[in-house]
Design an enzyme around this catalytic site. Structure first.
Site, PDB file in Angstrom:
ATOM      1  N   GLU A 475      39.842  28.496  36.824  1.00  0.00           N
ATOM      2  CA  GLU A 475      39.148  29.410  35.918  1.00  0.00           C
ATOM      3  C   GLU A 475      40.029  30.638  35.709  1.00  0.00           C
ATOM      4  OE1 GLU A 475      34.636  31.205  35.351  1.00  0.00           O
ATOM      5  OE2 GLU A 475      35.074  29.776  36.937  1.00  0.00           O
ATOM      6  N   GLU A 752      31.417  35.739  45.254  1.00  0.00           N
ATOM      7  CA  GLU A 752      30.757  35.528  43.965  1.00  0.00           C
ATOM      8  C   GLU A 752      29.249  35.428  44.143  1.00  0.00           C
ATOM      9  OE1 GLU A 752      31.154  32.527  40.134  1.00  0.00           O
ATOM     10  OE2 GLU A 752      31.836  31.850  42.097  1.00  0.00           O
TER      11      GLU A 752
END
Length: 871
Positions: A475, A752
């Site tokens: 990502e 996260e």
């Protein structure tokens, strides 16, 4: 007034010193090859407390010509206009500044600061050159080396090389590496804006025969990008160097050695290179001396020539990525004769430098991961990123570091023949944009201090040319929502002005014609929800809120001017979607992303109505846009957007708040938005919102119940409504979910998810489970502004607010920030029932100290200590 004969006569005020002069937002010493022809100048002043700047002079030395401009009657020292004629392309000036106070003579001159302009579009003659090999664009392709010989025919006065590439590059001259930057030229919307760097290579040239060469890598240009397999060749299929070496001789003549048909190409020892998958290097294919003169390149092929519009080549606004730290492993555990597991003791973004001895054909393989499970590398959170570097020995001792990849990792597994492992030496090189550190924080609770340290490390790992979400998996995108919530923290911790203003340029480029700000910048096609981009609250609002945050920290109003059209188009788009009722409803939203109540497989399932989030952000951005318009002198626009903000706030109150101030769908984030975004100014509603927020936090056992949107706001909202004690209990919670839960689990970066590592020691099963994400670390802004009590009260820290609010059992806290005017600091301590607060205010700033007992003290420059009874 301008004089060309030297400084004006004046007695020196030796009590005063002018710090390094900065041109635009370039760090001192880095204003070489800049794009601005009239760069603004800034400086800090060290002076006695009562000294005040009255005027200043600027000395510009261009070769043997010296110009002194001024004195200019001006009390400020930030972004002062360039005083002389514009810099011509390639022109160099050495700048010095001196200042005069209202009651004294001029200070001594500052140290000399070189400022040099880069090339104009018309000056470029270099064209892209790369391998002529016939390659399959859908496969891994071998990068190339490109080179050429040239002659230095006379005494050299100066030599500059202007360099960029399609793909990544490293440049060598006469066998020496040029520059210390890595992963250059970084990532931008390449077709529209490709950055180049300028290097002084005067000392690398020798009389007679010389050589120059470039090593290329896929990088963001044609490497695999995006999740779920990603895409290749997003910007092109070629790897090409664009370099222009300009040699200035003592006789005034100039030679230009540019990438053109005279260059030659051959396969490099890099077999394959990718940002996600890692790099494979076969030392048996090395070509010793390839970038030195006299190398026999008869077997090399003529390069393939490409095209690049010189108008798209741009000088940088901020620093490049560099190795900023080298660190040794904490442990190397030999698990088998041919395998060991490495623990760096911290999560970082970077790569290993290796020393070892091996036989010809021996293979050393390094796999990277952020976490162990059952004692072994756990790579599922990497998704499809292989994160593996491979080195094949030519035979004998070797020193190697991958050039065109980086990894997010704490742990690594190294496999190699036993004899290789017996000789292995490893060092990790930490990589991030080379920004100056400007802010620090510590307090008496070691866990809270560790939390702050983790925030800093997560920022480092995710400021790799663009502000990314994570540095490890497939990502690593410039998510707009992440930086939107984190920017107030980022601008305190580091000098981000150049780096973020560059990224904001790209945001405006990537913005859709209708005003939509993409989910991430630069844009990568990812399918499903993200392509084509749709307007999304909190994420798209980075187009308005982040320029303001950068301006507020730096004082650079030019950022607002440049981003005005982008910011206006975003607010106009959302206002249009909201329609006459002024509520943004019914569109796809991420809402309070990764609310801990959302299940691992459905991060959208937050407890806060996404339409409330969307409408609240419309009110916030419309109000901020009105402030931007005021700064820019656009009073009609300011009036219009202030009215829009009022209308949206009124609509939100009517739709979502009861007359007494309760939300129909209650959540911590909902009430935090009401308070922090000023959605009501009714004292009854505000008091109710504060009470209900406190009650929800208490009902949750002082555990977190907010995601990306609510987390930066909840402690501030509690503080603003009289629940400071609850905010501290929320901060101090160690059970999951909480800020300190990861600290108790040994985290060295921000996660996260609140439970990226579950209490049972297993990794969260969700697809998005990164151990290095800065968004939830936005609480550090509250640590700075409330726990320590330090914040800018005017753009650029021209005015400072000190307002420490001790609590949570803390006995001391301190923070400092190197502002554009100089060092700002606060330190407080509680002893024997007395709170003692020491403050430092730099020359050029004023400050206001607000003590918890209600005492207010106006402060000028200098250090001061004040006391009051401790609560």
């Amino acid at each position: 007034m301008t004089a060309a004969t030297g400084p004006t006569a004046s007695s020196d005020d030796t009590r005063v010193a002018v710090g390094p002069v900065r041109a635009e937002n370039h760090a001192p010493g880095e204003a070489v090859g800049i794009g601005e022809e009239r760069p603004r100048l800034s400086w800090a002043v060290l002076a006695p407390p009562r000294w005040r700047q009255q005027d200043y002079e600027v000395e510009l030395r261009r070769g043997d010509d010296v110009e002194v401009h001024g004195p200019f009657a001006d009390t400020d020292s930030l972004y002062r206009p360039w005083p002389g004629r514009p810099l011509l392309p390639r022109e160099r000036a050495v700048v010095r500044v001196r200042v005069r106070g209202v009651d004294g003579g001029f200070s001594p001159w500052s140290g000399p600061e070189p400022v040099e302009r880069g090339l104009a579009a018309a000056d470029w003659v270099a064209v892209p050159v790369g391998s002529p090999a016939d390659e399959d664009p859908d496969s891994d392709r071998r990068p190339a080396l490109v080179r050429r010989d040239f002659t230095v025919r006379a005494e050299v006065v100066a030599a500059r090389v202007y360099v960029t590439s399609h793909g990544l590059h490293e440049l060598e001259v006469n066998g020496y590496r040029v520059g210390t930057d890595v992963l250059s030229p970084g990532w931008s919307p390449y077709a529209t804006r490709l950055r180049y760097l300028t290097h002084d290579v005067t000392d690398l040239l020798v009389p007679g025969a010389n050589a120059i060469g470039g090593l290329l890598g896929d990088g963001w240009y044609r490497g695999r990008l995006g999740f779920r397999g990603g895409h290749r060749n997003l910007y092109g299929t070629d790897l090409s160097l664009i370099a222009q070496l300009e040699i200035e001789y003592a006789d005034g003549e100039r030679d230009v050695v540019a990438t053109d048909a005279a260059w030659r190409a051959a396969p490099s020892p890099i077999v394959v290179s990718g940002l996600y998958d890692g790099e494979t290097y076969d030392a048996r294919d090395e070509r010793p001396g390839w970038s030195r003169s006299g190398f026999d390149d008869a077997g090399w092929l003529p390069v393939a020539l490409g095209h690049r519009d010189p108008a798209t080549l741009a000088a940088p606004d901020g620093p490049p990525v560099r190795c900023t730290e080298e660190c040794a492993p904490v442990t190397l555990e030999r698990r088998a004769p041919d395998r060991l597991v490495v623990d760096m003791g911290r999560n970082l973004a970077g790569r290993f430098a290796v020393r070892a001895t091996g036989g010809a054909g021996d293979v050393l393989r390094i796999r990277h991961a952020e976490v162990l499970q059952d004692g072994e590398l756990y790579t599922r959170p990497l998704r499809t990123a292989r994160a593996t570097d491979v080195y094949v020995f030519a035979g004998g001792p070797a020193t190697w570091e991958p050039r065109f990849t980086y990894h997010g990792f704490r742990y690594a597994e190294v496999t190699a023949p036993p004899g290789v492992l017996d000789t292995l030496e490893l060092r990790a090189h930490v990589l991030h944009s080379d920004m100056d550190r400007t802010g620090t924080f510590a307090c008496s609770d070691p866990d809270v201090t560790t939390l702050h340290d983790n925030v800093v490390r997560s920022m480092q790992g995710n400021f790799v040319d663009v502000p990314t979400d994570c540095p490890q998996r497939d990502e690593r995108l410039g998510w707009t929502g992440d930086i939107q919530v984190f920017a107030p923290t980022a601008t305190f911790l580091y000098e981000t002005t150049g780096m973020l203003s560059s990224w904001l340029r790209d945001l405006a480029i990537e913005q859709l014609d209708d005003g939509t700000v993409p989910w991430f910048v630069p844009v990568v096609p990812t399918g499903e929800r993200w392509t084509p981009p749709r307007p999304g609250a909190a994420w798209g609002d980075a187009g308005v809120l982040t320029p303001w945050d950068v301006f507020h920290a730096s004082g650079d109003s030019e950022i607002l001017r440049r981003q005005w059209d982008s910011a206006r188009r975003w607010v106009d788009l959302v206002a249009d979607r909201a329609g006459p009722d002024r509520l943004w409803t019914g569109d796809f939203q991420l809402g309070d992303w990764l609310d801990p109540a959302a299940p691992p497989d459905d991060p959208f399932a937050a407890t806060t109505d996404p339409d409330l989030v969307a409408s609240a952000y419309l009110a916030r951005s419309a109000g901020r846009l009105a402030e931007i318009a005021t700064v820019l002198g656009r009073e009609d626009d300011a009036t219009g957007y202030r009215a829009l903000a009022r209308e949206v706030r009124a609509a939100v109150r009517d739709r979502y708040l009861s007359p007494e101030g309760r939300l129909a769908q209650e959540s911590q984030t909902g009430y935090a938005l009401v308070v922090a975004f000023g959605l009501t100014d009714d004292p009854v509603q505000l008091a109710t919102a504060g009470r209900r927020l406190r009650a929800l936090v208490e009902e949750a056992g002082h555990r977190i119940a907010t995601g990306f949107v609510g987390t930066p706001l909840v402690t501030a909202a509690l503080t603003a409504t009289g629940s400071l004690d609850t905010a501290y209990r929320l901060l101090g919670q160690t059970e999951c979910p909480s800020w300190l839960y990861p600290v108790t689990r040994g985290a060295t970066t921000v996660w996260e998810r609140w439970d990226s590592l579950c209490p049972d020691g297993t990794v969260n099963p969700g697809e998005m489970t990164s151990f290095n994400h800065y968004a939830l670390g936005a609480v550090a802004h509250w640590l700075h502004t409330t726990v320590a009590g330090i914040e800018a009260a005017a753009p650029g820290w021209r005015a400072v607010r000190f307002a420490p609010r001790p609590g949570g059992g803390l006995s001391w806290a301190r923070a400092e920030h190197r502002s554009p005017y100089g060092r700002v600091a606060v330190a407080w301590r509680i002893e024997e029932g007395t709170l003692s607060v020491t403050t430092v205010v730099p020359t050029g700033s004023t400050a206001r100290l607000e003590l918890p007992d209600g005492t207010v003290v106006e402060l000028g420059p200098g250090q001061a200590t004040h006391t009051c009874p401790a609560a």
